[in-house]
Design a protein around this motif. Structure first.
Motif, PDB file in Angstrom:
ATOM      1  N   ILE A  96      14.729  27.324  19.513  1.00 23.85           N
ATOM      2  CA  ILE A  96      15.711  26.849  20.491  1.00 23.85           C
ATOM      3  C   ILE A  96      16.924  27.776  20.541  1.00 23.85           C
ATOM      4  N   LEU A  97      17.426  28.146  19.366  1.00 25.88           N
ATOM      5  CA  LEU A  97      18.591  29.028  19.310  1.00 25.88           C
ATOM      6  C   LEU A  97      18.285  30.417  19.871  1.00 25.88           C
ATOM      7  N   LEU A  98      17.108  30.939  19.545  1.00 22.49           N
ATOM      8  CA  LEU A  98      16.717  32.248  20.081  1.00 22.49           C
ATOM      9  C   LEU A  98      16.646  32.197  21.608  1.00 22.49           C
ATOM     10  N   GLY A  99      16.080  31.127  22.127  1.00 22.51           N
ATOM     11  CA  GLY A  99      16.003  30.972  23.577  1.00 22.51           C
ATOM     12  C   GLY A  99      17.384  30.918  24.209  1.00 22.51           C
ATOM     13  N   TYR A 100      18.295  30.224  23.554  1.00 25.68           N
ATOM     14  CA  TYR A 100      19.658  30.103  24.072  1.00 25.68           C
ATOM     15  C   TYR A 100      20.362  31.463  24.071  1.00 25.68           C
ATOM     16  N   TYR A 101      20.267  32.161  22.958  1.00 28.16           N
ATOM     17  CA  TYR A 101      20.992  33.428  22.830  1.00 28.16           C
ATOM     18  C   TYR A 101      20.390  34.545  23.683  1.00 28.16           C
ATOM     19  N   MET A 102      19.150  34.377  24.111  1.00 22.99           N
ATOM     20  CA  MET A 102      18.523  35.398  24.954  1.00 22.99           C
ATOM     21  C   MET A 102      18.960  35.294  26.410  1.00 22.99           C
ATOM     22  N   ILE A 103      19.646  34.195  26.760  1.00 20.33           N
ATOM     23  CA  ILE A 103      20.190  34.078  28.119  1.00 20.33           C
ATOM     24  C   ILE A 103      21.464  34.919  28.178  1.00 20.33           C
ATOM     25  N   PRO A 104      21.511  35.962  28.996  1.00 24.02           N
ATOM     26  CA  PRO A 104      22.634  36.916  28.972  1.00 24.02           C
ATOM     27  C   PRO A 104      24.014  36.288  29.138  1.00 24.02           C
ATOM     28  N   SER A 105      24.128  35.253  29.942  1.00 24.47           N
ATOM     29  CA  SER A 105      25.447  34.691  30.260  1.00 24.47           C
ATOM     30  C   SER A 105      25.946  33.683  29.235  1.00 24.47           C
ATOM     31  N   THR A 106      25.165  33.427  28.176  1.00 24.26           N
ATOM     32  CA  THR A 106      25.527  32.335  27.278  1.00 24.26           C
ATOM     33  C   THR A 106      26.260  32.765  26.026  1.00 24.26           C
ATOM     34  N   THR A 107      26.315  34.050  25.731  1.00 20.51           N
ATOM     35  CA  THR A 107      26.924  34.429  24.457  1.00 20.51           C
ATOM     36  C   THR A 107      27.637  35.770  24.537  1.00 20.51           C
ATOM     37  N   GLN A 108      28.658  35.894  23.698  1.00 18.86           N
ATOM     38  CA  GLN A 108      29.410  37.143  23.612  1.00 18.86           C
ATOM     39  C   GLN A 108      29.160  37.853  22.279  1.00 18.86           C
ATOM     40  N   TYR A 109      28.210  37.354  21.495  1.00 18.41           N
ATOM     41  CA  TYR A 109      27.989  37.899  20.158  1.00 18.41           C
ATOM     42  C   TYR A 109      26.870  38.938  20.167  1.00 18.41           C
ATOM     43  N   ASN A 110      26.964  39.896  19.219  1.00 16.36           N
ATOM     44  CA  ASN A 110      25.863  40.840  19.057  1.00 16.36           C
ATOM     45  C   ASN A 110      24.799  40.200  18.166  1.00 16.36           C
ATOM     46  N   TRP A 111      23.659  40.885  18.079  1.00 13.09           N
ATOM     47  CA  TRP A 111      22.529  40.271  17.372  1.00 13.09           C
ATOM     48  C   TRP A 111      22.725  40.210  15.861  1.00 13.09           C
ATOM     49  N   GLY A 112      23.646  40.997  15.335  1.00 15.40           N
ATOM     50  CA  GLY A 112      23.945  40.888  13.908  1.00 15.40           C
ATOM     51  C   GLY A 112      24.559  39.535  13.568  1.00 15.40           C
ATOM     52  N   LEU A 113      25.559  39.122  14.341  1.00 17.17           N
ATOM     53  CA  LEU A 113      26.193  37.819  14.136  1.00 17.17           C
ATOM     54  C   LEU A 113      25.227  36.682  14.458  1.00 17.17           C
ATOM     55  N   ILE A 114      24.435  36.874  15.510  1.00 18.25           N
ATOM     56  CA  ILE A 114      23.464  35.843  15.885  1.00 18.25           C
ATOM     57  C   ILE A 114      22.443  35.626  14.759  1.00 18.25           C
ATOM     58  N   ALA A 115      22.006  36.715  14.133  1.00 19.18           N
ATOM     59  CA  ALA A 115      21.035  36.608  13.028  1.00 19.18           C
ATOM     60  C   ALA A 115      21.621  35.805  11.858  1.00 19.18           C
ATOM     61  N   ILE A 116      22.895  36.036  11.579  1.00 14.33           N
ATOM     62  CA  ILE A 116      23.543  35.283  10.498  1.00 14.33           C
ATOM     63  C   ILE A 116      23.610  33.796  10.853  1.00 14.33           C
ATOM     64  N   ALA A 117      24.001  33.499  12.094  1.00  9.92           N
ATOM     65  CA  ALA A 117      24.130  32.107  12.529  1.00  9.92           C
ATOM     66  C   ALA A 117      22.783  31.392  12.487  1.00  9.92           C
ATOM     67  N   ILE A 118      21.738  32.070  12.941  1.00 14.08           N
ATOM     68  CA  ILE A 118      20.403  31.457  12.946  1.00 14.08           C
ATOM     69  C   ILE A 118      19.887  31.272  11.523  1.00 14.08           C
ATOM     70  N   SER A 119      20.188  32.223  10.650  1.00 16.69           N
ATOM     71  CA  SER A 119      19.738  32.123   9.252  1.00 16.69           C
ATOM     72  C   SER A 119      20.319  30.901   8.553  1.00 16.69           C
ATOM     73  N   LEU A 120      21.487  30.460   9.018  1.00 15.62           N
ATOM     74  CA  LEU A 120      22.118  29.297   8.398  1.00 15.62           C
ATOM     75  C   LEU A 120      21.299  28.032   8.595  1.00 15.62           C
ATOM     76  N   VAL A 121      20.549  27.963   9.704  1.00 13.43           N
ATOM     77  CA  VAL A 121      19.883  26.713  10.085  1.00 13.43           C
ATOM     78  C   VAL A 121      18.893  26.211   9.027  1.00 13.43           C
ATOM     79  N   PRO A 122      17.860  26.969   8.640  1.00 15.32           N
ATOM     80  CA  PRO A 122      16.923  26.436   7.640  1.00 15.32           C
ATOM     81  C   PRO A 122      17.578  26.181   6.285  1.00 15.32           C
ATOM     82  N   ILE A 123      18.557  27.022   5.923  1.00 15.60           N
ATOM     83  CA  ILE A 123      19.235  26.833   4.631  1.00 15.60           C
ATOM     84  C   ILE A 123      20.046  25.549   4.639  1.00 15.60           C
ATOM     85  N   LYS A 124      20.769  25.311   5.722  1.00 10.89           N
ATOM     86  CA  LYS A 124      21.618  24.119   5.807  1.00 10.89           C
ATOM     87  C   LYS A 124      20.782  22.843   5.877  1.00 10.89           C
TER      88      LYS A 124
END
Length: 430
Positions: A96-124
């Motif tokens: 779901i998060l990957l799908g959201y972040y792949m929409i160009p108009s939805t985010t201002q973050y680069n993929w490095g920050l996005i990877a960190i944010a997504i990595s938090l999900v299974p750990i949390k």
């Protein structure tokens, strides 16, 4: 061995206050080290992942604790079955998060920050599932230590990565990730001799865990959407610096929630053991009346001094956060109504009571944010939140009163006997 309940409550409360104080220190450090723009990027980065985590949790923490407490299944069976759900929830959440972040108009973050944010999900998610096991086994000391470990892990991460190594928002994001990872490793270590980390499908048990917990998860998800939707909308209209200023105002305002949250946690457990719905309702109403007196008084003092406190603590760059605080405080007080009364009704088996009010509050919040943010910026978001919280607070008070056959006056207005009890508690007898 019989537990000392009052001792557990006291130690849990002290730990929570320590954790909140530590979180406040980290907030100040990040504001000073990153500035308003960096603070805003970090605040916005984790909003959507945390909302997804709240839903993906599926209430398994509560249902695991319940199943273990009922002793119908072994701790290993409950944990192994919850791991099956953890794997599924993590995969779906990441997609779901990957799908959201792949929409160009939805985010201002680069993929490095996005990877960190997504990595938090299974750990949390795993962190919350472990918490349910500790809760079911009544490992109060371990539960409290988890909070302390989380704080120190994040503090060390911020100091080393952000302060010493100057890695900016990346370091701040990684520090958040490390805090959750440290808690998971600690839980794994404390349970390694009694609970094995292995997926094992126990027929029917994952479904039972899901059905038992999903109601609590849905309500929590809806409430959290209302508390965080403003940040998601702000991303479309204002700069990261303004979001940083807004997040500081929100963070300071929400400190007011913390005592009622502790009260609500204890009240949930107390309500499950009350002799009747009326007994639980009267206890909740009394606690709310007490809380509102102190919260209103404290909020007025906070509002009068915020224009000096905020720049002194966070720096002049965050001066306008004081306006956000003053606009949010009335709404924050009214949210406390939900926190205390909802805990009482949930403990009696009515978690869905008032869900229509919560949904209405979200709709109003979204509409007002879209209308007011383009005109008033972050102050428009604060106004929208306060109006939404007022609808939720007063609406839930009405639902609570109707459900428990109490009057709104009994629920919200301090009584003479309440004041006498406060004076007695403070040893102010005439």
């Amino acid at each position: 061995m019989k537990r000392n309940t009052m001792k557990d409550i006291f130690l849990t409360f002290v730990t929570k206050m320590f954790y909140l104080g530590g979180s406040f220190i980290i907030s100040v450090l990040l504001a000073r080290l990153l500035g308003a723009e960096g603070r805003g990027i970090v605040a916005a980065l984790f909003v959507l992942p945390n909302l997804i985590i709240n839903l993906a949790d599926m209430g398994i923490r509560q249902s695991s604790a319940y199943m273990i407490g009922q002793k119908k299944y072994t701790v290993q069976e409950v944990f192994s079955s919850s791991l099956v759900l953890w794997l599924l929830a993590s995969i779906v959440s990441i997609l779901i998060l990957l799908g959201y972040y792949m929409i160009p108009s939805t985010t201002q973050y680069n993929w490095g920050l996005i990877a960190i944010a997504i990595s938090l999900v299974p750990i949390k998610i795993l962190e919350t599932y472990y918490y349910g096991i500790h809760q079911g086994k009544q490992q109060i000391e371990i539960m409290n230590k988890r909070h302390i470990i989380s704080f120190f892990s994040r503090l060390i991460g911020v100091v080393i990565l952000v302060w010493i190594l100057s890695t900016g928002v990346y370091g701040a994001a990684v520090a958040t990730l490390l805090a959750s990872a440290s808690v998971v490793l600690y839980s794994f270590w404390t349970l390694k001799d009694t609970v094995k980390f292995k997926l094992n499908y126990k027929k029917g048990l994952p479904q039972k865990l899901f059905r038992k917990g999903i109601v609590f998860a849905m309500v929590l998800f809806i409430l959290n959407i209302n508390y965080r939707i403003d940040i998601l909308i702000l991303e479309r209209f204002v700069s990261a610096a303004e979001i940083g200023i807004y997040s500081v105002g929100v963070g300071l305002s929400e400190l007011i929630w913390q005592l009622p949250t502790a009260i609500g946690t204890v009240l949930f457990a107390s309500s499950t053991n009350s002799t009747s719905d009326l007994d639980a309702a009267n206890k909740a109403a009394k606690l709310l009346r007490f809380s509102l007196v102190f919260l209103v008084s404290g909020s007025i003092l906070f509002a009068l001094t915020s224009k000096w406190i905020v720049p002194f603590i966070y720096g002049n760059e965050f001066q306008s956060a004081s306006e956000v605080i003053n606009l949010l405080l009335p709404g924050i007080i009214l949210v406390v109504i939900i926190q205390i009364l909802h805990a009482a009704l949930s403990g009696r088996g009515y978690p869905l009571i008032g869900i229509r009010i919560f949904i209405l509050a979200i709709i109003v919040n979204v509409i007002l944010n879209i209308l007011l943010i383009p005109i008033y910026g972050i102050n428009g978001a604060a106004i929208s939140s306060t109006i939404s919280y007022a609808i939720g607070g007063f609406g839930y008070a009405y639902v609570f009163a109707k459900k428990t056959d109490l009057s709104l006056k009994d629920v919200l207005i301090i009584k003479k006997e309440d004041l006498n009890e406060i004076k007695k508690a403070l040893k102010l007898k005439k």
